[in-house]
Design an enzyme around this catalytic site. Structure first.
Site, PDB file in Angstrom:
ATOM      1  N   ARG A  49       0.823  -1.222   0.000  1.00 59.70           N
ATOM      2  CA  ARG A  49       0.000   0.000   0.000  1.00 59.70           C
ATOM      3  C   ARG A  49       0.850   1.263   0.000  1.00 59.70           C
ATOM      4  NH1 ARG A  49      -1.652   2.861   4.154  1.00 59.70           N
ATOM      5  NH2 ARG A  49      -1.671   1.134   5.617  1.00 59.70           N
ATOM      6  N   TYR A 103     -13.152  14.645 -19.392  1.00 57.17           N
ATOM      7  CA  TYR A 103     -13.871  13.390 -19.155  1.00 57.17           C
ATOM      8  C   TYR A 103     -14.980  13.624 -18.107  1.00 57.17           C
ATOM      9  CZ  TYR A 103     -14.650   8.717 -17.283  1.00 57.17           C
ATOM     10  OH  TYR A 103     -15.225   7.573 -16.832  1.00 57.17           O
ATOM     11  N   ASP A 175      -4.278  16.133 -18.410  1.00 58.41           N
ATOM     12  CA  ASP A 175      -4.663  14.737 -18.628  1.00 58.41           C
ATOM     13  C   ASP A 175      -4.267  14.389 -20.062  1.00 58.41           C
ATOM     14  OD1 ASP A 175      -5.921  12.336 -19.254  1.00 58.41           O
ATOM     15  OD2 ASP A 175      -7.700  12.759 -18.045  1.00 58.41           O
ATOM     16  N   LYS A 200      -5.914   2.838 -20.176  1.00 60.62           N
ATOM     17  CA  LYS A 200      -6.056   3.002 -21.624  1.00 60.62           C
ATOM     18  C   LYS A 200      -4.762   2.604 -22.338  1.00 60.62           C
ATOM     19  CE  LYS A 200     -10.077   4.369 -20.326  1.00 60.62           C
ATOM     20  NZ  LYS A 200     -10.202   5.398 -19.381  1.00 60.62           N
TER      21      LYS A 200
HETATM   22  C1  LIG Z   1      -9.350  11.149 -20.536  1.00 59.28           C
HETATM   23  C2  LIG Z   1      -9.688  10.283 -19.362  1.00 59.28           C
HETATM   24  N1  LIG Z   1      -9.203  10.607 -18.150  1.00 59.28           N
HETATM   25  C3  LIG Z   1      -9.476   9.861 -17.064  1.00 59.28           C
HETATM   26  C4  LIG Z   1     -10.269   8.735 -17.143  1.00 59.28           C
HETATM   27  C5  LIG Z   1     -10.541   7.935 -15.899  1.00 59.28           C
HETATM   28  O1  LIG Z   1      -9.736   6.786 -15.916  1.00 59.28           O
HETATM   29  P1  LIG Z   1     -10.076   5.415 -15.117  1.00 59.28           P
HETATM   30  O2  LIG Z   1     -11.279   4.815 -15.749  1.00 59.28           O
HETATM   31  O3  LIG Z   1      -8.810   4.623 -15.298  1.00 59.28           O
HETATM   32  O4  LIG Z   1     -10.298   5.806 -13.690  1.00 59.28           O
HETATM   33  C6  LIG Z   1     -10.787   8.364 -18.397  1.00 59.28           C
HETATM   34  C7  LIG Z   1     -11.649   7.177 -18.624  1.00 59.28           C
HETATM   35  O5  LIG Z   1     -12.196   6.479 -17.905  1.00 59.28           O
HETATM   36  C8  LIG Z   1     -10.490   9.155 -19.532  1.00 59.28           C
HETATM   37  O6  LIG Z   1     -10.973   8.855 -20.753  1.00 59.28           O
END
Ligand SMILES: Cc1ncc(COP(=O)(O)O)c(C=O)c1O
Length: 384
Positions: A49, A103, A175, A200
């Site tokens: 952790r 997102y 991001d 991703k």
């Molecule tokens: C651009 C983007 N940022 C953050 C996230 C969040 O990621 P996670 O699903 O791994 O928590 C996503 C998709 O879920 C995303 O498409």
């Protein structure tokens, strides 16, 4: 001077070292929550952790090398990475200025959760530096953007935003999930913190949920402390899978760049599509910026079927290769309909104003043979 390694070499080896005899070529999986610690030692204990399991450390070094960052850290999800990196730079009473093209989960985190920590968030349309400047408050401490954006694949030029951040003493958090360090490295354009949903492209095999943050030693140390107490460490098995996935990041992204551009060009010639969104097309509003700033245009593509929601549904039912599933960045082509997923909370009119009319489909193009993906699109269009 030490020769700078290419992206594939960095993704496979990090900083290559001489190997001892009889060592495994692939790092073992340390699926252990805890480790024996020396009696009488005052050093931090080894405990998964805490993020100091060897599988967790290996991928962090790899990502730092790819992003050109002093340090990096992986956590339990992309959402975890966004939450912790913002909590690392913001304090109660601070104001965060966020792009509105982000997102949906992050939008919810900022709008519904940050208030309880005394963090005020406002959203702006990210295209013009002037908009950012006008929205600044006395207590603004950070700016957050996502580029390329979901689902219109808009590409932001970070430099004017970064220069505003420098003048005003703000942190710039980006991001960069859609770009990957192969196509774009925000730190080279003035960002302070890079965030990924490692679920991703970094992992790339649609079998792990994880997130990552890269930046200076001090900001990553702050994220690490928060990760430990908020219980956000990545599981060793997930870290091991990401290490394996990252070894092929460069070849996957290069192939996805090529296939997606080819497919986008093909789609733009099909009369059933009203619009095709991909930064590699000259018709895309950010095509010139994308050419100037990015190593590749990426694996994301969106199309608008002229027949609206009904045509989209028929097209989806006829496709055999693309799986109808949320998420992106894996070896399999995935398709989703923002009308029913990321933008479901908007009215049809508000969606259309945001450039996402009914009939809009978002594709994450995988590693299948490009001709097969095109043939599948063609047969599905023929059934409309
Ligand atoms: C651009 C983007 N940022 C953050 C996230 C969040 O990621 P996670 O699903 O791994 O928590 C996503 C998709 O879920 C995303 O498409």
């Amino acid at each position: 001077m030490k020769r700078r390694l290419g992206f594939s070499t960095r993704a496979i080896h990090g900083d290559p070292e001489a190997r001892p005899d009889w060592a495994p070529v692939v790092a073992p999986l340390y699926q252990s929550s805890t480790f024996t610690n020396p009696i009488g030692s005052t050093a931090e204990v080894l405990y998964t952790r805490y993020g100091n399991n060897p599988n967790q450390i290996a991928i962090a070094k790899r990502l730092a090398a790819l992003e050109g960052a002093e340090a990096a850290i992986f956590v339990a999800s992309g959402m975890g990475a966004i939450a912790l990196s913002h909590l690392a730079v913001l304090r109660p009473g601070d104001h965060l200025l966020s792009s509105e093209w982000i997102y949906g989960g992050v939008q919810r985190l900022f709008a519904q959760e940050f208030g309880r920590f005394g963090i005020d968030v406002s959203f702006v349309s990210p295209l013009e530096a002037r908009t950012w400047k006008r929205a600044l408050k006395k207590n603004t401490r950070a700016i957050f953007v996502e580029t390329p954006t979901n689902p219109l694949v808009r590409v932001l030029d970070l430099e004017p935003i970064a220069s505003l951040c420098k003048t005003e003493g703000l942190a710039l958090l980006v991001d960069s999930t859609f770009a990957t360090p192969i196509n774009f490295r925000p730190l080279e354009h003035g960002a302070d913190v890079v965030i990924h949903s490692a679920t991703k492209y970094l992992n790339g095999h649609t079998d792990v949920i994880a997130g990552a943050v890269a930046g200076t030693e001090s900001v990553i140390e702050e994220v690490r402390k928060l990760m430990q107490v908020w219980g956000q460490a990545i599981d060793p098995m997930a870290a091991w899978l990401i290490e394996r996935g990252m070894k092929t990041l460069a070849v996957r992204v290069e192939r996805q760049n090529a296939t997606t551009l080819h497919l986008a060009q093909w789609c733009s010639k099909q009369p059933q599509f009203g619009a095709v969104h991909h930064p590699g097309l000259p018709t895309h509003p950010d095509h010139e910026d994308a050419r100037r700033l990015m190593g590749g245009f990426g694996g994301m593509l969106a199309v608008e079927l002229k027949g609206g929601a009904r045509a989209a549904e028929r097209f989806l039912r006829a496709l055999t290769i693309a799986a109808h599933a949320p998420s992106l960045g894996g070896v399999e082509t995935l398709v989703s309909e923002p009308r029913l997923t990321s933008h479901a909370m908007l009215t049809p009119e508000a969606r259309a104003r945001a450039g996402i009319p009914d009939g809009f489909l978002r594709f994450s193009i995988g590693l299948e043979d490009p001709d097969d993906i095109i043939a599948d699109f063609a047969q599905a269009l023929a059934q409309l």
